[in-house]
Design an enzyme around this catalytic site. Structure first.
Site, PDB file in Angstrom:
ATOM      1  N   HIS A  75       0.682  -1.276   0.058  1.00  0.00           N
ATOM      2  CA  HIS A  75       0.164  -0.149  -0.189  1.00  0.00           C
ATOM      3  C   HIS A  75       0.814   1.159  -0.075  1.00  0.00           C
ATOM      4  O   HIS A  75       0.625   2.283   0.562  1.00  0.00           O
ATOM      5  CB  HIS A  75      -0.787  -0.007   1.239  1.00  0.00           C
ATOM      6  CG  HIS A  75      -1.946  -0.909   1.221  1.00  0.00           C
ATOM      7  ND1 HIS A  75      -2.212  -1.757   2.578  1.00  0.00           N
ATOM      8  CD2 HIS A  75      -2.829  -1.595   0.442  1.00  0.00           C
ATOM      9  CE1 HIS A  75      -3.123  -2.426   2.389  1.00  0.00           C
ATOM     10  NE2 HIS A  75      -3.727  -2.377   0.968  1.00  0.00           N
ATOM     11  N   GLU A 117      -4.778   6.499  -4.692  1.00  0.00           N
ATOM     12  CA  GLU A 117      -3.493   5.752  -5.119  1.00  0.00           C
ATOM     13  C   GLU A 117      -3.279   6.127  -6.423  1.00  0.00           C
ATOM     14  O   GLU A 117      -2.109   6.339  -7.051  1.00  0.00           O
ATOM     15  CB  GLU A 117      -3.747   4.456  -4.802  1.00  0.00           C
ATOM     16  CG  GLU A 117      -3.339   3.921  -3.403  1.00  0.00           C
ATOM     17  CD  GLU A 117      -4.121   2.452  -3.081  1.00  0.00           C
ATOM     18  OE1 GLU A 117      -5.087   2.295  -2.938  1.00  0.00           O
ATOM     19  OE2 GLU A 117      -3.156   1.651  -2.984  1.00  0.00           O
ATOM     20  N   ARG A 132      -7.864 -11.807   5.631  1.00  0.00           N
ATOM     21  CA  ARG A 132      -6.519 -12.227   6.058  1.00  0.00           C
ATOM     22  C   ARG A 132      -6.207 -12.068   7.525  1.00  0.00           C
ATOM     23  O   ARG A 132      -6.833 -10.977   8.178  1.00  0.00           O
ATOM     24  CB  ARG A 132      -5.466 -11.045   5.256  1.00  0.00           C
ATOM     25  CG  ARG A 132      -5.268 -11.601   3.818  1.00  0.00           C
ATOM     26  CD  ARG A 132      -4.389 -10.444   3.184  1.00  0.00           C
ATOM     27  NE  ARG A 132      -5.061 -10.057   2.084  1.00  0.00           N
ATOM     28  CZ  ARG A 132      -4.806  -8.777   1.420  1.00  0.00           C
ATOM     29  NH1 ARG A 132      -3.652  -8.213   2.009  1.00  0.00           N
ATOM     30  NH2 ARG A 132      -5.291  -8.114   0.473  1.00  0.00           N
TER      31      ARG A 132
END
Ligand code: AMP
Length: 407
Positions: free
Chosen positions: A186, A388, A247
């Site tokens: 990230h 992003e 996760r």
């Protein structure tokens, strides 16, 4: 259309997954301005979908898109149909998100055959992501063969982690021969958000220490000192650290061997379980935070415990990173959950007044508020929307404009 005028230049950002392709066309000088964007899903399946947005126009197309080459063709066709053919948009670069840059790539690079080979050599470190990223690069190089292609790596921002933070205490041979170390992910989000935080605080980036909690489906937290990452929660792979949608985050690695012996499950199966069937999905039965919060509100005990475990893990990291940074100017929440869940933010920061962190509940519950700490909170708490694509575009543009033959 002029080509020398920077204000008319654009960059196409491509983010390829194994069966998906996201794209954005951004202004090269104002990369927060997306002129068009799209998402192609279920590539390789009988019925693929393409959703293309351009200004107020939205087009949704359902057709078979067998592979990434066909996906890029469909993307180009969508631009033509909305009267903005890419051939007329004065593109300066195509920028690609690449998940794992290993030890080799610590900054964006211009893609060459050699770079492609190196990204391919990193596939064992990111078997789910790098093959798809590479596929996108190869296809785009064929289609846009007259344009610079830039690879921007998720790991690069974390390459400044000092050795003591990035090193696992494992045999030297594993570390030296197999690249076993912490890389972090990230990175484009942590980079963008930490810089934005300094801007919002009116501080020079070099003089600003922030903890960034990127809480999306995948989640990671980082300690950024003067614009440089000094620690982050994801490790050699994106499995380590915070509890995520599916996760597990931090666990005792010995439980893998224990379960292998006890259940006979293969390492493949255990890998899949820890990546795809753990986290909130395992604790609350739902990976989507909205569903977990709704169930908790309705009294579901598993969801309530899951939320507490989720928040506690983040709180522990904030404590650890406060120790690592010495002085923390701001804790910043970003990504789907960080930007949109006042409940999660409140739980995470509950009881941190000892660290000088005090949340203003009214501000926290007012959508669109950036500063959600009280006036007396010595560490500010900010909510910043990540971007992003903008960061990838900005890094790509900076690289191509500094190339020797750039105008
Ligand atoms: P991302 O990966 O950044 O797109 O984030 C996805 C996550 O954000 C999912 O778990 C969503 O449930 C969560 N999310 C999005 N909107 C909200 C919201 N309003 N409240 C809580 N969680 C949200």
């Amino acid at each position: 259309m002029t080509t020398a005028n920077h204000t008319n230049q654009h960059v196409l950002v491509i983010n390829c997954g194994s069966s998906s392709l996201k794209y954005q066309l951004l202004n090269a000088d104002h990369t927060t301005e997306a002129l068009a964007s799209g998402l192609i899903e279920r590539i390789g399946q009988a019925q693929s979908t393409l959703t293309h947005r351009h200004g107020s126009h939205k087009r949704r197309i359902e057709q078979a898109i067998p592979d990434h080459a066909a996906a890029l063709d469909a993307m180009q066709a969508a631009f033509v149909e909305t009267a903005t053919p890419l051939s007329e948009t004065n593109l300066v670069a195509v920028a690609h998100r690449v998940v794992h840059g290993g030890e080799k790539f610590v900054a964006p690079v211009l893609v060459t055959d050699e770079v492609e080979k190196t990204i391919a050599s990193l596939i064992p470190l990111a078997p789910l992501h790098n093959p798809a990223n590479l596929q996108g690069i190869r296809t785009a190089r064929n289609i846009f063969d007259n344009l610079p292609q830039v690879a921007v790596f998720d790991t690069a921002f974390h390459s400044t982690m000092p050795e003591h933070a990035r090193t696992y205490a494992v045999p030297r041979q594993w570390r030296e021969q197999y690249g076993v170390r912490r890389y972090g992910f990230h990175g484009t989000s942590h980079s963008y958000v930490s810089r934005e935080a300094a801007r919002i605080l009116g501080r020079d980036v070099a003089d600003c220490n922030v903890i960034v909690a990127h809480l999306g489906n995948g989640a990671s937290i980082s300690a950024v000192q003067g614009g440089r990452c000094i620690d982050t929660s994801m490790g050699m792979t994106p499995l380590e650290g915070l509890i995520m949608g599916t996760r597990c985050g931090d666990i005792d690695p010995a439980l893998i061997f224990y379960l292998h012996r006890q259940t006979g499950a293969s390492f493949e199966e255990l890998d899949q379980t820890l990546n795809q069937k753990s986290g909130m999905a395992a604790l609350a039965g739902e990976s989507d935070m909205r569903a977990v919060e709704a169930a908790a509100d309705h009294g579901d005990a598993d969801s309530q415990m899951a939320l507490e475990a989720y928040a506690y893990r983040i709180r522990k990291y904030i404590g650890a990173y406060t120790a690592a940074l010495g002085r923390v100017d701001a804790v910043v929440f970003t990504a789907g959950i960080g930007e949109n869940s006042p409940g999660v933010r409140a739980r995470v920061l509950d009881g941190l007044s000892g660290l000088g962190i005090e949340i203003d509940q009214e501000a926290n519950h007012t959508p669109g508020t950036t500063v959600i700490s009280t006036a007396v909170s010595s560490t500010k708490v900010l909510v910043i929307a990540t971007n992003e694509e903008s960061e990838i575009a900005q890094q790509a543009v900076a690289l191509v404009r500094h190339m020797p033959d750039a105008d």
